[in-house]
Design an enzyme around this catalytic site. Sequence first.
Site, mmCIF file in Angstrom:
data_model
loop_
_atom_site.group_PDB
_atom_site.id
_atom_site.type_symbol
_atom_site.label_atom_id
_atom_site.label_comp_id
_atom_site.label_asym_id
_atom_site.label_seq_id
_atom_site.Cartn_x
_atom_site.Cartn_y
_atom_site.Cartn_z
ATOM 1 N N GLU A 292 2.291 10.749 -2.685
ATOM 2 C CA GLU A 292 1.720 9.429 -2.394
ATOM 3 C C GLU A 292 0.371 9.566 -1.695
ATOM 4 O OE1 GLU A 292 6.017 9.293 -2.913
ATOM 5 O OE2 GLU A 292 4.785 10.390 -1.463
ATOM 6 N N ARG A 504 12.603 21.377 -2.535
ATOM 7 C CA ARG A 504 11.983 20.158 -2.016
ATOM 8 C C ARG A 504 12.077 20.119 -0.492
ATOM 9 N NH1 ARG A 504 8.298 16.296 -3.517
ATOM 10 N NH2 ARG A 504 8.804 14.261 -2.624
ATOM 11 N N GLU A 571 0.806 15.923 -11.075
ATOM 12 C CA GLU A 571 0.142 16.993 -10.329
ATOM 13 C C GLU A 571 0.069 18.283 -11.145
ATOM 14 O OE1 GLU A 571 1.790 17.700 -6.517
ATOM 15 O OE2 GLU A 571 0.889 15.940 -5.594
#
Length: 652
Positions: A292, A504, A571
């Site tokens: 974000e 993650r 990305e």
Amino acid sequence: MNRISLKRAAGRSLLVLARFYVDLTIRTTRWTITGAPESFPSLLQTSERLADGCITAAWHRTLLMLPAMCRWAHHQKPDLPITVMISRNRDGRFISDLIAPWNIASIEGSSDRNGKNKGGSRALREACTALKNGAIFMITPDGPRGPAETVQAGTETLMRLTGKPLVPIGAACTGFTLPSWDRLRVPLPFGRGYLLYGAPCTYPMTGDEIAAKLKTLSARAESSLALGRATLADRLWKALGTALLPALRAMSLIRLRRGKERLDRLPERRGRTGLARPQGTILWLHAASVGETHSILPLIAALAERHPTHYFLITTATTSGADIIAAYQRQAGPLASRLIHQFIPYDVPLWTKRFLDHWRPSALLLTDSELWPGIILACTRRAIPVGVLNGRLSARSWQRWQKMKRFAPPLFKRLAFVAARGAEDARHFAALGVRDVVCFGDLKQNAPPPSVDQGELAALRAQIGNRPVFLAASTHEGEDEIVLRAAALARRTLPDLLTIIAPRHPVRAEQIATLATPSPPRRSLGQKPSDADPVWIADTLGELGLFYRLADCALIGNSLLPSGGGHNPFEPVRLDVVLATGPYHGNFRPAFEKLGGFVTAIKGEQDLAEWIGAVVDNPTTWQAKARQAQAAIASQEAVPAALLDRIDALCA
């Protein structure tokens, strides 16, 4: 006592009662008086600018609320001269007498009509004199007889003759409406009220342009009044947040031990800061984490170019997001001085209030699915408009919100607009009650690729040599076992394959290490993969750009198990990485649909192993596919102009 005396006595009694009532409502109403930083605060606090004077304008129907503005202004500066124009008739004289206790001078007169002299010329001369002497001159540009919300010619004339700026004011309050031509609003005691002042307008400016600004501010005031009422769900959320204060403090310390917080900045989670607020307009943007934060950087650059005096308060929920902003500041040149980073406070009333009291942003822009009920309510009650960028509501989230719709606070109605990332998300937001939903595409599509330390990249490439590299990026619990089994299968034909697992949540690294034999080296411990190591655990934050650049091919995690939802593919696509995803990537379905068949869908460990072998055996074909994926998301307009216009309207 004759009839004339009785009328005068009745008139005096009515005046006393009216003054008492107006004073009661002004004193007992909880007023929110706010607006453009360059408007009243600087005007009232800087004597040099005060000497210049200014015009203020509000619709005639808000007339009974303006004494509240005058009372507030005199509290800021007791000797401030305030003058108001009223009609030259009995009603006008009554209003003049009514407002006298609030130290408001009056000038009688209104626009001449049909050849009838209503004192307009004389009143205009007196108004020019008052403004020349530094007064705040208040007018109702659609008065005295309308049409309602139509600016009369006298307003433009006054601006042209004096050269003074006009400050538009939008007002709303708890009360009732009279059946008059202007729909006069009569305040009720012990209610709430809003007075919102806009940025100063200078001549030349048409009546229609002034009317548009007044309508925008009035609509915002009415919306804040209507939607700022706390519902039962709001009160429950507030009570829950207050009850959890000790637990949140404890959680902060746990996160600190795990490296997810920074000791010197823990107070920011409670709304405290050691930074002073700069003078001027502040736009608040919130981005949860890495993806974000990357996505809003081009937007910030575009907004900064449009508004060279604005400041940008950027909050993130993670330290990796903070690192991205810090890196961006180092290369932003003069813009760096207008960028402020803070960690977002937890959604607790006391901490949110402390944060908003200090920073006083003009608007809030949330990113993706970061919807905090307490923060949104607090902003609504302060007339701070809230918009959502890249709005995302997966089918699962939408279904949950649908089930809670009757019991949840009017969260979605409080949003000024949502710029959804795709058509499906737009439909979900609209179905939940968002008033204004637009779709300008996915901001992450045009976000810059993640940065990398070139020296570290060169050193690791030298360490790895010519070994083929497979990256399992942003894996979640339960996926690492599948990845390790697939990698073992692939090594039957590719014995020198290096598998990098980048979880993650890096705290899972120790757990992942127990799944592999021998125990893999870990990036967080400063260990590098040797020629004999089949697996390397990349358990650091903010370095995914490094690992993508090392890989020949990569799997996007959180997609192999039904509990997943995928991660942003844009990305790695920008880095020309050959990509695969599992079948469970519904949270980012629009992104994968845009990429078409350029991202390979795999179903399990056997598929994954075969895909790794195919990529390594035929790199030219697969690299061509990666370039096609990058072309599929290429956009000539990094930030849509229509989105910038929408944000400008939000901050107007």
